[in-house]
Design a protein around this motif. Structure first.
Motif: not given
Lengths: 447, 447
Positions: B170-171, B234, B257-258, B261, B274, B288
């Protein structure tokens, strides 16, 4: 090591220094494994009463308590815990606890931190690493292991970048048999005084023997004469006999020490010395005792010590005799670093630094890195496409030997930063010089 | 592991179990080195106030004191010491103290014991080993390291005998940006409630958000909807956008995050998820955040966690942002052993056991052993010339695969104890099967 640690007695190494320590630990572990020693670790803590029962360092141990524990509660606890001060006492407990799961004779090596609350000084830390080998039997343990352990340790130490060393070996049966044959019955008291020889000199020890160990002047002279015998071969036997003392225990000691000295000097010529002054402080030794000095660094004290113990580990009627040796790795490494006797070729594992022409090349550069790594070549990829000069400086500051370039036409080149030579390369086939694959250790010229 | 440890929370492994742990530690160290991480160790102790400043586990640390220290003296000490509870806080101190000697970005791995006074339970010990990687910059640290560290860890974990695992990522910018965009200003309070989702369920968290985090019913629903988003690609971006919240911080989080991942799933397909419910307890994360679950062992909790921290290590105006991940090695190994998911082929390094026909053959047998060892073949020599059946049983009990015989005519034979096959051998040339050179690890059929 020129840096001062922020907590006295607790040394921390820089990455290049750790490369040297790791090299030493790896050589030791590999040698011990080639000789069939299995690795174990024991927990860092033991019940206080277990630690105080052995050895004589009660003032020096660290007890632990949970921060919110009441002081009264801690004091009342029957099983207060403390950090172990060596690896021998925990190992003895481990053997007794797990005897049903172990195959005897059990040979193990153990490399761990230990802690002592001593006043820090050169060669003495409050936190340090020991590397131990021991063989323990169930009920009995053949004497030949006393020989084998000295040979294993001589081999292990001779593979380290530490220069010349001497294993100084003695035998408690020899010294105690000699004292008894001489008519001195309190052999522990005699040993205690002889142990001070190097510190206070022969005259003072002579006086103490007469005053505290019940010796006559003649007995004191003979005990001192014994302690002055040293030989690199088995000629010490004749020197002892010339002192005119006899007895079964003495004969057994002479024969055991001869066997150890002969074997060490056959398999590691010049490394073993019979030194009849070696006493070792600890009470639990019952036969062979070992110390090791680095030649030219005698002031450091022993870097590897141990001996035969016939009753360290017992449970009811069960007895587990053993023989073992322990290297003071931190003491050794501190001296190597403190006097700059060795150095590491680089502080990082990376062989190759992969540069970026544009930030968008990062995934492609990772693929190159993956191909190199799959063939065992350690590498790093630049995080952003800074000027090439800056990227090269990044590698250079870490002494990474090679830098990788990917050109816009898809071809690659690799540059040796030491020679400046740059040549075409393919990630699927390129190899560095064999000696560059891992950081290597060099001896300084003055060592 | 069926054995009960004699001190609750302090696990000790048998030799065959330690073979498995060592295998895991070696694979990790080797992988981290291939990626250019340098190894360091930090001391086991830190000043208590340093440990209490970070994290929230003040109840759980162990303070240390010298055994003869007065209680009043200990209490008065301004720099009381305690055992470290993780490797991140000591590493931050190490970086600040040694910044002048390090090259930034500094990438290091660290494998050490840590201690917590928690109540022991499955997956929680009082003494355990962590294996950490971190990259720390001087002032700034490019985001691309958040991607790289996830990829390195996915690669390292995929080389372990642990079956399938998922990095749940996660972020913080994403979640905090979302809450802010939603009108919830006390983002820490929201995170704290969301963190309880798995434990107390959505309904209770919804109530708490309204009661303790100042959320309206609609805001609470949206915060919960965000936390329920999971995707292996994503596509989570569209799901977040569909909730109708916007803002710069949110966009930055979505984009970061994209990137993580996408990269993880390109280089380690299927390993990255994610998971927008991941909060991580610790306050110091700023971007992150990572957790890792073993598929089929979700009850064990996270086996590898970490994240980006922008201000963990600071000194005056100097700031050292970093990103790191930490594997709970003991937690992992305890599960593998406790459920017998893996096993080691033998508990000792020895490949060959060299028998004796007579006790006098011991030195000659040692020569044979030396020749084998010089070619990397670990071996042991019998201590005495017992009946061959007994010598063979010695080897067999340890699962040593080969036994060596020297005949009176000077010829040698080696027997494979598994097949029973016996054939002529020469110590200068004989080699075991490649896979027998070291103990190997097998996955159990049910794993």
């Amino acid at each position: 090591m020129a840096r001062k640690s922020s907590l006295s007695g607790f040394t921390e190494l820089l990455p290049a220094e750790r490369v040297i320590e790791n090299h030493i630990l790896e050589v030791l572990a590999k040698t011990f494994e080639l000789h069939g020693f299995a690795n174990i670790e024991t927990r860092a803590v033991e019940p206080v009463e277990q630690l105080l029962r052995k050895g004589e360092i009660d003032k020096e141990i660290y007890v632990i308590s949970r921060i919110h524990e009441e002081a009264s509660e801690a004091a009342a606890k029957s099983r207060q815990l403390a950090l172990h001060f060596d690896l021998t006492v925990p190992f003895a407990r481990y053997v007794v606890e797990n005897a049903g799961y172990l195959a005897f004779p059990f040979r193990r090596y153990q490399i761990q931190k230990v802690w002592r609350g001593e006043r820090p000084q050169d060669g003495r830390s409050r936190e340090f690493t020991q590397a131990d080998i021991d063989v323990v039997g169930d009920g009995t343990l053949p004497f030949v292991y006393d020989v084998e352990l000295a040979v294993v340790m001589a081999e292990a130490l001779s593979k380290l970048p530490i220069g010349d060393f001497k294993l100084r070996i003695n035998n408690r049966k020899l010294t105690e048999g000699f004292y008894t044959g001489l008519g001195l019955t309190d052999t522990a008291a005699v040993l205690r005084e002889i142990d001070k020889l190097e510190k206070i000199g022969a005259d003072a020890v002579r006086e103490n023997l007469i005053e505290h160990a019940g010796a006559s002047a003649e007995q004191a002279d003979k005990a001192l004469a014994l302690a002055q015998i040293r030989s690199e071969d088995t000629s010490f036997v004749d020197e002892v006999r010339a002192l005119g003392v006899s007895g079964d225990q003495l004969e057994e000691g002479l024969s055991e020490l001869s066997a150890v000295i002969a074997a060490v000097n056959e398999q590691a010529p010049g490394r073993g010395v019979a030194d009849l002054s070696i006493a070792r402080g600890l009470d639990y030794y019952t036969g062979t005792v070992y110390e090791t000095v680095l030649v030219g660094h005698e002031d450091l004290g022993s870097i590897c010590s141990g001996g035969r113990y016939d009753a360290l580990a017992t449970k009811g009627k069960k007895n587990y005799p053993g023989v073992g040796l322990s290297i003071g790795v931190t003491r050794l490494v501190s001296r190597l670093l403190g006097q700059e006797l060795v150095s590491a070729s680089r502080p990082v594992p990376s062989v190759v630094y992969i540069t970026l022409a544009t930030d968008e090349d990062w995934p492609a550069a990772q693929k190159i890195a993956q191909q190199l790594r799959s063939r065992g070549i350690a590498c790093e990829v630049a995080a952003s496409a800074e000027k090439f000069g800056k990227q090269i400086r990044y590698a250079d500051r870490r002494s990474i030997p090679y830098v990788w370039f990917t050109h816009s036409d898809g071809t690659h080149e690799v540059k040796d930063l030491r020679s400046g030579e740059q040549s075409p390369a393919d990630a699927l086939t390129w190899c560095p010089a064999e000696e560059d694959l891992r950081p290597f250790i060099s001896l300084a010229e003055n060592s």
